[in-house]
Write a protein that holds these residues in place. Structure first.
Motif, PDB file in Angstrom:
ATOM      1  N   SER A  46       0.760  -1.345   0.097  1.00 23.76           N
ATOM      2  CA  SER A  46       0.125   0.183  -0.028  1.00 23.76           C
ATOM      3  C   SER A  46       1.025   1.315   0.169  1.00 23.76           C
ATOM      4  CB  SER A  46      -0.956  -0.118   1.310  1.00 23.76           C
ATOM      5  OG  SER A  46      -1.793  -1.064   1.322  1.00 23.76           O
ATOM      6  N   THR A  47       1.478   1.429  -1.242  1.00 20.67           N
ATOM      7  CA  THR A  47       2.467   2.492  -1.070  1.00 20.67           C
ATOM      8  C   THR A  47       1.719   3.713  -1.436  1.00 20.67           C
ATOM      9  OG1 THR A  47       2.820   2.363  -3.431  1.00 20.67           O
ATOM     10  CG2 THR A  47       4.402   1.220  -1.935  1.00 20.67           C
ATOM     11  N   ALA A  52       5.177  10.135   0.551  1.00 21.57           N
ATOM     12  CA  ALA A  52       6.485  10.382   0.009  1.00 21.57           C
ATOM     13  C   ALA A  52       6.744  11.870  -0.335  1.00 21.57           C
ATOM     14  CB  ALA A  52       6.807   9.798  -1.490  1.00 21.57           C
ATOM     15  N   SER A  53       5.585  12.540  -0.619  1.00 20.91           N
ATOM     16  CA  SER A  53       5.774  13.833  -0.887  1.00 20.91           C
ATOM     17  C   SER A  53       5.821  14.532   0.695  1.00 20.91           C
ATOM     18  CB  SER A  53       4.592  14.563  -1.544  1.00 20.91           C
ATOM     19  OG  SER A  53       4.305  13.753  -2.651  1.00 20.91           O
ATOM     20  N   PRO A  82       7.107   4.553   1.888  1.00 22.17           N
ATOM     21  CA  PRO A  82       6.045   5.521   2.102  1.00 22.17           C
ATOM     22  C   PRO A  82       4.945   4.656   1.822  1.00 22.17           C
ATOM     23  CG  PRO A  82       7.639   6.465   0.561  1.00 22.17           C
ATOM     24  CD  PRO A  82       8.027   5.203   0.685  1.00 22.17           C
ATOM     25  N   VAL A  83       3.734   4.633   2.912  1.00 21.46           N
ATOM     26  CA  VAL A  83       2.745   3.885   2.837  1.00 21.46           C
ATOM     27  C   VAL A  83       1.482   4.568   3.257  1.00 21.46           C
ATOM     28  CG1 VAL A  83       3.865   1.516   2.876  1.00 21.46           C
ATOM     29  CG2 VAL A  83       2.996   3.025   5.128  1.00 21.46           C
ATOM     30  N   THR A  84       0.242   4.195   2.621  1.00 22.13           N
ATOM     31  CA  THR A  84      -0.928   4.851   2.857  1.00 22.13           C
ATOM     32  C   THR A  84      -1.036   4.985   4.427  1.00 22.13           C
ATOM     33  OG1 THR A  84      -2.342   2.909   2.958  1.00 22.13           O
ATOM     34  CG2 THR A  84      -2.135   4.338   0.780  1.00 22.13           C
ATOM     35  N   HIS A 300       1.362   3.672  12.752  1.00 22.72           N
ATOM     36  CA  HIS A 300       1.124   2.457  12.195  1.00 22.72           C
ATOM     37  C   HIS A 300       2.186   1.434  12.988  1.00 22.72           C
ATOM     38  CE1 HIS A 300       3.305   4.455   9.182  1.00 22.72           C
ATOM     39  NE2 HIS A 300       3.840   3.154   8.817  1.00 22.72           N
ATOM     40  N   PHE A 301       3.435   2.248  13.421  1.00 23.55           N
ATOM     41  CA  PHE A 301       4.455   1.586  13.665  1.00 23.55           C
ATOM     42  C   PHE A 301       4.444   1.118  15.519  1.00 23.55           C
ATOM     43  CE2 PHE A 301       6.652   3.545  10.082  1.00 23.55           C
ATOM     44  CZ  PHE A 301       7.368   2.420   9.758  1.00 23.55           C
ATOM     45  N   ASP A 302       3.468   2.125  16.107  1.00 25.10           N
ATOM     46  CA  ASP A 302       3.549   2.161  17.444  1.00 25.10           C
ATOM     47  C   ASP A 302       2.702   0.850  18.329  1.00 25.10           C
ATOM     48  OD1 ASP A 302       3.730   3.177  19.992  1.00 25.10           O
ATOM     49  OD2 ASP A 302       2.658   4.824  19.768  1.00 25.10           O
ATOM     50  N   LEU A 303       3.288   0.422  19.365  1.00 27.63           N
ATOM     51  CA  LEU A 303       2.526  -0.888  19.977  1.00 27.63           C
ATOM     52  C   LEU A 303       2.163  -0.120  21.466  1.00 27.63           C
ATOM     53  CD1 LEU A 303       5.785  -2.990  19.459  1.00 27.63           C
ATOM     54  CD2 LEU A 303       3.549  -3.586  18.345  1.00 27.63           C
TER      55      LEU A 303
END
Ligand code: SF4
Length: 341
Positions: A46-47, A52-53, A82-84, A300-303
């Motif tokens: 899901s790029t 990216a901008s 870079p992902v959505t 989205h990286f967080d736990l």
């Protein structure tokens, strides 16, 4: 699940210049090119061009060469793509999660801890990590000429409580060696400074950065140099990285590592244990395992804390104490990191 073993083959290596500056200038900056290097089709991920901008994609070839071709969940790829998910918005995640703007007394300086101070040496990094807590940092306001650095040096001279200077950024080793040699000599002449700490990811993503020119200035003064690397997964360490680290330790530098606990990248005890073992084999001490900072674009990286504590408890059962990094969180306006356990 982070991938530590797989039948997939590494990305096809291409011939690269031995000069780190050339490698830096040839970093991949387009999603399409990165996916093509790895034999991945856009529909497998899901790029997001919008992401990216907002924060550009940048990844040097030596780092890509350690990714697994054909693996859309490669733990190195997920750190840079870079992902959505980055476009999610939440009031709990903001552009200055550590409130560093309150501790930026003059350009180039972040002074948030007692007895030590950060110099924002370079606005650039060799790699753009999607979870970076400084992804929105106002680097343009902290960019300065050599003459303006005199103001930062005066600040250090006047505060005799400071005994350690930390080169930070961006990545401080993205700056050129002539400038770094000059600055380090100036700092070494300030009698109350004892140590120089260099926080960098460059030796990991472009190991050729550790060349004689770097070693010359880093070991030329009375300051005790400490290098703090940033490695999140054992797959980031190949023979070239190990060789670069050996140059640091052979030169008498203490080398530490800090990681960030990241969903889908290193969020299990086995992956973290493998990283600590590999670091130790290379002469590096695991130092910190950071919980993700609440920076906009990286939620989205967080736990959850409960998950982090569970993983950490399992890690403690797998390793001797000296290989277990401290699990910490940075809480704005505190004088040090806060131990989570
Ligand atoms: S190298 Fe460090 S400062 Fe640069 S983007 Fe990655 S985490 Fe941020």
């Amino acid at each position: 699940m982070p991938t530590t073993t797989s039948n997939l083959s590494p990305a096809q290596p291409i011939s690269i210049s031995p000069d780190w500056k050339v490698q830096l200038s040839q970093a991949v900056t387009s999603i399409d090119e990165l996916l093509s290097c790895l034999d991945l089709a856009p529909e497998q991920l899901s790029t997001s061009q919008q992401a990216a901008s907002a924060f550009s994609l940048k990844v040097p070839r030596p780092f890509i060469d350690r990714m697994q071709s054909g693996n859309p969940r490669d733990p190195l790829l997920l750190q840079v793509l870079p992902v959505t998910d980055e476009m999610q918005q939440s009031p709990d995640y903001n552009k200055d999660p550590l409130e560093e703007s309150k501790h930026n007394p003059i350009a180039g300086i972040v002074h948030k801890y007692a007895n030590r101070l950060l110099l924002v040496i370079s606005p650039a990094c060799a790699i753009n990590c999607r979870y970076c807590f400084r992804r929105h940092f106002p680097y343009d306001e902290n960019r300065q000429s050599k003459q303006q650095w005199q103001t930062a040096l005066d600040y250090i001279r006047q505060d005799k409580s400071i005994n350690e200077v930390i080169y930070s950024g961006g990545d401080p080793l993205a700056a050129n060696d002539n400038f770094l040699a000059w600055l380090t000599t100036e700092i070494a002449e300030i009698s109350h400074i004892k140590r120089l700490r260099i926080h960098t990811r460059l030796p990991v993503v472009i190991p050729a950065r550790i060349d004689q020119s770097f070693l010359n200035w880093a070991t030329a003064t009375r300051l005790k140099p400490i290098v703090v690397l940033h490695i999140n997964h054992a797959n980031e360490i190949d023979a070239e990285v190990a060789s670069a680290i050996q140059k640091l330790t052979d030169a008498g530098m203490q080398v530490l590592n800090q990681s960030v606990l990241l969903r889908e990248i290193n969020d299990n005890a086995m992956a973290l244990a493998e990283l600590s073992e590999r670091l130790f084999d290379c002469g590096v001490s695991p130092y910190y395992l950071h919980l993700c900072d609440p920076v906009a674009g990286a939620q989205h990286f967080d736990l959850d804390d409960s998950v982090a504590k569970q993983i950490y408890g399992e890690l403690q059962c797998l390793l001797p104490g000296f290989l277990v990094p401290k699990l910490v969180r940075e809480i704005p306006n505190r004088q040090s990191k806060t131990l989570v356990i």
